[in-house]
Design an enzyme around this catalytic site. Structure first.
Site, short mmCIF file in Angstrom:
data_model
loop_
_atom_site.label_atom_id
_atom_site.label_comp_id
_atom_site.label_asym_id
_atom_site.label_seq_id
_atom_site.Cartn_x
_atom_site.Cartn_y
_atom_site.Cartn_z
N CYS A 50 0.97 -1.39 0.13
CA CYS A 50 0.03 0.01 0.07
C CYS A 50 0.89 1.38 0.11
CB CYS A 50 -0.82 0.13 1.34
SG CYS A 50 -2.16 -1.18 1.39
N ARG B 219 -12.55 0.38 -6.73
CA ARG B 219 -12.18 0.45 -5.11
C ARG B 219 -11.67 1.60 -4.67
NH1 ARG B 219 -9.88 -5.16 -3.52
NH2 ARG B 219 -9.00 -4.86 -1.49
P1 XMP Z 1 -0.96 -7.17 3.49
O1 XMP Z 1 -0.01 -6.28 4.24
O2 XMP Z 1 -1.33 -8.60 3.95
O3 XMP Z 1 -1.93 -6.33 2.90
O4 XMP Z 1 0.09 -7.41 2.24
C1 XMP Z 1 -3.24 -6.75 1.86
C2 XMP Z 1 -4.14 -5.69 2.30
O5 XMP Z 1 -3.93 -4.51 1.65
C3 XMP Z 1 -4.90 -3.72 1.11
N1 XMP Z 1 -4.65 -3.58 -0.24
C4 XMP Z 1 -4.43 -2.11 -0.62
N2 XMP Z 1 -4.09 -0.95 0.16
N3 XMP Z 1 -3.37 0.18 -1.83
C5 XMP Z 1 -3.69 0.09 -0.34
O6 XMP Z 1 -3.67 0.97 0.16
C6 XMP Z 1 -3.22 -1.03 -2.56
O7 XMP Z 1 -2.85 -1.08 -3.77
C7 XMP Z 1 -3.75 -2.17 -1.99
N4 XMP Z 1 -3.97 -3.45 -2.48
C8 XMP Z 1 -4.48 -4.04 -1.28
C9 XMP Z 1 -6.16 -4.75 1.17
O8 XMP Z 1 -6.86 -4.34 2.36
C10 XMP Z 1 -5.45 -6.09 1.22
O9 XMP Z 1 -6.26 -6.91 1.97
#
Ligand code: XMP
Length: 523
Positions: A345, A440
């Protein structure tokens, strides 16, 4: 064992309950490594702890772990693996709607141990062609069902005739004929197909394959004795698969608050698609967006709640008490908490918003208790200790990065400098948004418009399979519970005592002053 007044007073001065600890830090956002949990008197052995959680009616998980609805994490293969281990997978929505319907069907129709679409041969194929196929596809088996053009079973090509010396012969000349092939009718499989197959192999010494057919004798699957034996052994495992009332694996799917060409919520399309998902047996829908405390998400949740009164709904993401209250009032059962903690993120960098995860979990969990909804902690989890800390405030966790390197995650393995990787990208990365997830993040899918990505495209080193990764995580959670004397997740929430960790304390928490030979996570 009850502590004396003196020691109790000393402990509680330093190691505080959530309600004493977090409000004392109301001026700073805290995340996993900022705090540690204090140990407590315990009579609980880690292996005896219970990890099941009830997220909504019809949504009972045997472990509190969910795989992210991301296009490099969860499709049917991952969802099947998660449910088989007692958790849940949320199928992402970066694909055509009809494909998401098929992915859900694959999970709901999965019969563990039954190879539902076995590799087949045709009667007029040459055995040489079969040998080439085995070599090209690296098959580790050489026995193949033989079917005609209509899928009707003609026989079985046994491994001992798939030899170079017979290469010029046709399959039909070497197969075991239909009359000698052992089969079972699909409708006789019952609720426990593995037990059926297991009994069959016991009753028929020397037979190692059982084929599944329908009334027209068309092939529908294949059991092998070795698979069945492995699964029967696994049944003694502590964490059972997560199933619905009809004994099918649980499966969730994500949707977004899709808008039409006029920028309005596309109610008809969302309702029709979720209706299709429900028809296919989906157990929970996740209305997944970066900003859940918004009109579009609230309206979508309200509309789905009206249309499907019994369907469990997960909605998010939020990080505030008001966000939880809003989504709960709209009809969500479970709220996803996390804005910007994810490993891919960049929301906090790009938009300057988001809350460190433990503070966000504390604030949201208190409102969730009042509103009688559940909270799932989404993002930022890199080790089992983070899950233990999350579960002191939430009901379950969602992980993306931890599963993205598993063979069950979508995507090919790539090799760089002798190491093997899989792609892992944020759903807010440019590539993922172009593939469909722009809604999203409140953007349109129009690739000509410039949008600010909120996620990166990255790589994860290839890991073991989902059940191995989960075994490590579960082992860690159970250790944590043992240290706190918590026999189940409710006790973990009740017993947790926190203390802030200094930067030196954080360094002390990881291996230090040694040359590490093997990476480990224990302490
Ligand atoms: P982890 O830390 O497990 O996080 O790899 C997965 C979660 O991150 C969120 N997610 C995003 N948040 N930009 C964001 O700010 C993104 O591009 C993005 N893609 C995923 C999502 O909640 C996921 O479950």
């Amino acid at each position: 064992m009850a502590a004396s007044k003196e020691t109790d007073g000393l402990d509680s001065k330093f190691y505080k309950t959530a309600d004493a600890f977090f409000p004392a830090y109301s001026n700073i956002g805290l995340t996993f490594d900022d705090v540690t949990l204090a140990t407590l008197y315990s009579e609980v052995l880690p292996r005896e702890t219970q990890l099941d959680v009830h997220l909504a009616d019809g949504l009972h998980l045997n472990i509190p772990i969910i795989s992210s609805d991301m296009d490099t994490v969860t499709e049917s293969r991952m969802a099947i693996a998660m449910a088989l281990s007692g958790g849940l997978g949320l199928i992402h929505y970066n694909m055509p709607e009809r494909d998401q319907l098929s992915e859900v069907s694959r999970v709901k129709n999965h019969v563990h141990g039954l190879i539902q679409d076995p590799i087949k041969t045709a009667p007029d194929q040459l055995i040489g062609d079969v040998l080439n196929l085995i070599e090209k596809k690296h098959f580790a088996f050489s026995t193949f069902p033989v079917v005609d053009a209509h899928g009707k079973l003609i026989g079985l090509l046994p491994g001992h005739v798939v030899k170079v010396r017979y290469a010029k012969r046709k399959v039909v000349e070497a197969l075991t004929p239909r009359t000698q092939v052992q089969t079972i009718n699909k409708k006789d499989l019952g609720r426990d197909p593995i037990a059926k197959a297991d009994k069959f192999f016991t009753d028929h010494p020397g037979i190692h394959k059982l084929l599944v057919v329908d009334d027209q004798d068309r092939l529908h699957g294949l059991f092998t004795m070795s698979d069945v034996e492995r699964i029967t052994q696994e049944r003694n495992a502590q964490f059972k698969p997560a199933r619905d009332a009809d004994f099918r694996l649980l499966c969730g799917a994500a949707v977004s608050a899709t808008r039409n060409a006029f920028g309005e919520l596309d109610r008809e399309r969302i309702l029709q698609h979720v209706g299709g998902l429900v028809e296919r047996g989906m157990d929970v829908v996740a209305v997944s967006t970066a900003h859940g405390h918004s009109k579009g998400v609230g309206d979508t949740v309200r509309m789905l709640r009206d249309a499907f009164p019994k369907l469990p709904i997960i909605a998010g993401n939020v990080t505030s008490a008001a966000g939880v209250e809003y989504l709960a009032d709209c009809g969500a059962n479970t709220i996803k908490v996390g804005q910007g903690p994810g490993s891919i993120c960049t929301t906090r960098i790009v938009a300057g918003v988001g809350i460190p995860q433990l503070t966000a979990l504390y604030v949201t969990s208190r409102t969730a208790l009042k509103k009688r909804v559940k909270v799932v902690a989404d993002g930022g989890i890199t080790k089992s200790g983070d899950i233990v800390k999350s579960l002191t405030l939430s009901d379950a966790v969602i992980c993306g990065g931890l599963f993205a390197g598993c063979p069950e995650a979508p995507g090919e393995v790539m090799e760089f400098s002798g190491k093997r990787y899989k792609q892992y990208r944020g759903m807010g990365s440019l590539a993922a948004m172009k593939a469909g997830s722009a809604a999203r993040y409140g953007h349109s899918n129009d690739s000509n418009r410039k949008v600010a990505p909120e996620g990166v495209e990255a790589l994860k080193e290839v890991t073991g399979s989902v059940d191995r990764v989960l075994a490590q995580l579960i082992g860690g959670i159970q250790s944590g519970m043992g240290y706190l004397g918590a026999a189940n997740l409710a006790q973990l929430r009740e017993k947790a005592r926190y203390i802030r960790v200094s930067p030196a304390g954080q360094r002390e928490a990881a291996p230090h002053d040694v040359v590490e030979l093997k990476a480990g996570t224990g302490g």
